[in-house]
Design a protein around this motif. Structure first.
Motif, PDB file in Angstrom:
ATOM      1  N   ASP A 120       0.848  -1.186  -0.032  1.00  0.00           N
ATOM      2  CA  ASP A 120       0.099   0.029  -0.002  1.00  0.00           C
ATOM      3  C   ASP A 120       0.836   1.404   0.111  1.00  0.00           C
ATOM      4  N   LEU A 121       1.971   1.284   0.801  1.00  0.00           N
ATOM      5  CA  LEU A 121       2.686   2.399   0.730  1.00  0.00           C
ATOM      6  C   LEU A 121       3.674   2.588  -0.617  1.00  0.00           C
ATOM      7  N   PHE A 122       3.872   1.528  -1.014  1.00  0.00           N
ATOM      8  CA  PHE A 122       4.445   1.553  -2.444  1.00  0.00           C
ATOM      9  C   PHE A 122       3.774   2.001  -3.322  1.00  0.00           C
ATOM     10  N   LEU A 123       2.354   1.547  -3.665  1.00  0.00           N
ATOM     11  CA  LEU A 123       1.394   1.946  -4.405  1.00  0.00           C
ATOM     12  C   LEU A 123       1.202   3.495  -4.325  1.00  0.00           C
ATOM     13  N   GLU A 124       0.854   4.050  -2.969  1.00  0.00           N
ATOM     14  CA  GLU A 124       0.684   5.578  -2.738  1.00  0.00           C
ATOM     15  C   GLU A 124       1.786   6.297  -3.296  1.00  0.00           C
ATOM     16  N   TYR A 125       3.017   5.781  -2.736  1.00  0.00           N
ATOM     17  CA  TYR A 125       4.355   6.758  -3.367  1.00  0.00           C
ATOM     18  C   TYR A 125       4.365   6.491  -4.872  1.00  0.00           C
ATOM     19  N   ALA A 126       4.064   5.541  -5.558  1.00  0.00           N
ATOM     20  CA  ALA A 126       4.308   5.650  -6.985  1.00  0.00           C
ATOM     21  C   ALA A 126       3.116   6.211  -7.494  1.00  0.00           C
ATOM     22  N   HIS A 127       2.048   6.441  -6.947  1.00  0.00           N
ATOM     23  CA  HIS A 127       0.894   7.257  -7.500  1.00  0.00           C
ATOM     24  C   HIS A 127       1.117   8.721  -7.427  1.00  0.00           C
ATOM     25  N   ASN A 128       1.779   9.027  -6.369  1.00  0.00           N
ATOM     26  CA  ASN A 128       1.915  10.394  -6.001  1.00  0.00           C
ATOM     27  C   ASN A 128       3.432  10.694  -6.936  1.00  0.00           C
ATOM     28  N   PHE A 129       4.214   9.945  -7.065  1.00  0.00           N
ATOM     29  CA  PHE A 129       5.520  10.134  -8.086  1.00  0.00           C
ATOM     30  C   PHE A 129       5.045  10.611  -9.432  1.00  0.00           C
TER      31      PHE A 129
END
Length: 150
Positions: A120-129
């Protein structure tokens, strides 16, 4: 050269008929054949070690008999103790494996939860990035219109 053969049939102690054949002129030695006495097969064969013991009388008051019984009783006790110990060892090993299995299952649950949080953290970071990269890319093209014309 005449081939005459002679057959003799005898019955041994175990009730099996033995046919002995002799060939006089051929010079070949023939192997005796075992034939059961009764037509139904004659029953089970008795090993030589058991043949003599069948009819022998055992004096239960003799020292030899008592010694054999004591040795046999000791062997039985030893065998039963060994069997009981093996069963206890097996039960103990089963309990150890059950405990280890429970620990491993708890670890699997913990690691699965941790993996889910990290995903979840990775997907949120990837989406924000990805959003930041798009917004930065559109800002450079709109802020520098004079550089594109030269």
């Amino acid at each position: 050269m005449s081939k005459t053969s002679q057959q003799n049939t005898t019955t041994d102690a175990s009730g099996v008929s033995v046919i002995h054949s002799q060939a006089h002129s051929s010079g070949l030695q023939q192997v005796p054949q075992l034939v059961p006495v009764s037509p139904g097969g004659g029953g089970k064969a008795v090993p030589p070690s058991k043949q003599g013991k069948k009819n022998s009388f055992v004096d239960r008051n003799s020292d030899e008999y008592r010694q054999r019984r004591e040795r046999n009783n000791m062997a039985v006790k030893k065998s039963r103790l060994k069997s009981k110990q093996k069963a206890q060892d097996t039960l103990q090993r089963v309990n150890q494996l059950k405990e280890e299995n429970e620990r491993l299952e708890a670890k699997i649950k913990l690691l699965t939860k941790e993996l889910s949080v990290l995903k979840d953290l990775f997907l949120e970071y990837a989406h924000n990035f990805a959003d930041n990269v798009q917004s930065v890319g559109t800002e450079t093209t709109t802020t520098n219109p004079e550089n594109s014309g030269q």
